[in-house]
Design a protein around this motif. Sequence first.
Motif, PDB file in Angstrom:
ATOM      1  N   HIS A  74       0.842  -1.191   0.000  1.00  0.00           N
ATOM      2  CA  HIS A  74       0.000   0.000   0.000  1.00  0.00           C
ATOM      3  C   HIS A  74       0.879   1.244   0.000  1.00  0.00           C
ATOM      4  O   HIS A  74       2.071   1.170   0.263  1.00  0.00           O
ATOM      5  N   GLY A 106       7.393   1.979  -7.550  1.00  0.00           N
ATOM      6  CA  GLY A 106       6.144   2.246  -8.252  1.00  0.00           C
ATOM      7  C   GLY A 106       6.345   2.668  -9.692  1.00  0.00           C
ATOM      8  O   GLY A 106       5.553   2.323 -10.570  1.00  0.00           O
ATOM      9  N   TRP A 110       4.742   0.853 -12.865  1.00  0.00           N
ATOM     10  CA  TRP A 110       3.930   1.620 -13.820  1.00  0.00           C
ATOM     11  C   TRP A 110       4.394   1.384 -15.250  1.00  0.00           C
ATOM     12  O   TRP A 110       3.577   1.173 -16.146  1.00  0.00           O
ATOM     13  N   LEU A 113       3.104  -1.921 -16.617  1.00  0.00           N
ATOM     14  CA  LEU A 113       1.666  -2.182 -16.665  1.00  0.00           C
ATOM     15  C   LEU A 113       1.164  -2.176 -18.105  1.00  0.00           C
ATOM     16  O   LEU A 113       1.629  -1.380 -18.922  1.00  0.00           O
ATOM     17  N   LEU A 117      -4.526  -0.967 -18.127  1.00  0.00           N
ATOM     18  CA  LEU A 117      -4.485  -0.642 -16.698  1.00  0.00           C
ATOM     19  C   LEU A 117      -3.999   0.782 -16.473  1.00  0.00           C
ATOM     20  O   LEU A 117      -4.498   1.481 -15.591  1.00  0.00           O
ATOM     21  N   LYS A 118      -3.025   1.223 -17.253  1.00  0.00           N
ATOM     22  CA  LYS A 118      -2.557   2.606 -17.122  1.00  0.00           C
ATOM     23  C   LYS A 118      -3.719   3.571 -17.356  1.00  0.00           C
ATOM     24  O   LYS A 118      -3.864   4.559 -16.636  1.00  0.00           O
ATOM     25  N   GLN A 119      -4.540   3.283 -18.359  1.00  0.00           N
ATOM     26  CA  GLN A 119      -5.691   4.141 -18.642  1.00  0.00           C
ATOM     27  C   GLN A 119      -6.682   4.132 -17.479  1.00  0.00           C
ATOM     28  O   GLN A 119      -7.211   5.160 -17.092  1.00  0.00           O
ATOM     29  N   LYS A 120      -6.907   2.944 -16.917  1.00  0.00           N
ATOM     30  CA  LYS A 120      -7.832   2.841 -15.787  1.00  0.00           C
ATOM     31  C   LYS A 120      -7.325   3.649 -14.591  1.00  0.00           C
ATOM     32  O   LYS A 120      -8.088   4.379 -13.963  1.00  0.00           O
ATOM     33  N   PHE A 121      -6.042   3.551 -14.278  1.00  0.00           N
ATOM     34  CA  PHE A 121      -5.478   4.287 -13.149  1.00  0.00           C
ATOM     35  C   PHE A 121      -5.343   5.779 -13.430  1.00  0.00           C
ATOM     36  O   PHE A 121      -5.217   6.576 -12.506  1.00  0.00           O
ATOM     37  N   ALA A 122      -5.360   6.169 -14.681  1.00  0.00           N
ATOM     38  CA  ALA A 122      -5.274   7.590 -15.039  1.00  0.00           C
ATOM     39  C   ALA A 122      -6.606   8.296 -14.830  1.00  0.00           C
ATOM     40  O   ALA A 122      -6.649   9.525 -14.749  1.00  0.00           O
ATOM     41  N   GLU A 123      -7.695   7.536 -14.743  1.00  0.00           N
ATOM     42  CA  GLU A 123      -9.015   8.120 -14.510  1.00  0.00           C
ATOM     43  C   GLU A 123      -9.128   8.556 -13.049  1.00  0.00           C
ATOM     44  O   GLU A 123      -8.569   7.922 -12.166  1.00  0.00           O
ATOM     45  N   MET A 125     -10.317   8.884  -9.338  1.00  0.00           N
ATOM     46  CA  MET A 125     -10.967   7.964  -8.417  1.00  0.00           C
ATOM     47  C   MET A 125     -11.228   8.689  -7.113  1.00  0.00           C
ATOM     48  O   MET A 125     -10.517   9.631  -6.774  1.00  0.00           O
TER      49      MET A 125
END
Length: 180
Positions: A74, A106, A110, A113, A117-123, A125
């Motif tokens: 984490h 990290g 990154w 990845l 997944l990079k696109q998902k984490f770029a959104e 949250m």
Amino acid sequence: MNIAQKQLSSSHQQIKAQLVEQGWVLLRNEEMDVNTFSGLMTNICQTLTYDPARENVTRQSQKVDAGTQAMGLHIENGSTPMPSDIIAFFSEKSASRGSQTTLCDGHAVWKKLPETLKQKFAEPMTISRYLPKAMWQKYVATALNIADAVQVGQQELAHFIAMIPGQRIRPAHDEGVQYD
């Protein structure tokens, strides 16, 4: 200044250089107590970030006592609006065996990845948590450099929320807030 502080003050640049080069530093067999460690952090870090859920041991250090269960990978203080760029731990009493801390690069993760997944984490949250009144007062007091957390009210909370885009609060029970 005691001997340990003198020894450490000469190595601040070495510590910073090692942080830049490899991303982590382990200081082992140093003559340190929590006050010396806190002084080191003050000298190395430009700003210090606090988790309102943790107890302050010194002005620069908080107690982390999550129990004895293993905790997965984490980011420290990852849900705070003011994340730090350096995380430091001081162990007053280290485990004699069986204790482990995992370090993760990290940036290297990154880079490896998949693009999906990079696109998902770029959104964007949203992380939400309930903060009791005493906790949000302490956090805002620290962030705004207010000496007495009890003096922090809704006006100071609103000012803090407005300082950092993307934060939201909603009233909750017992004068606490739901923080997003």
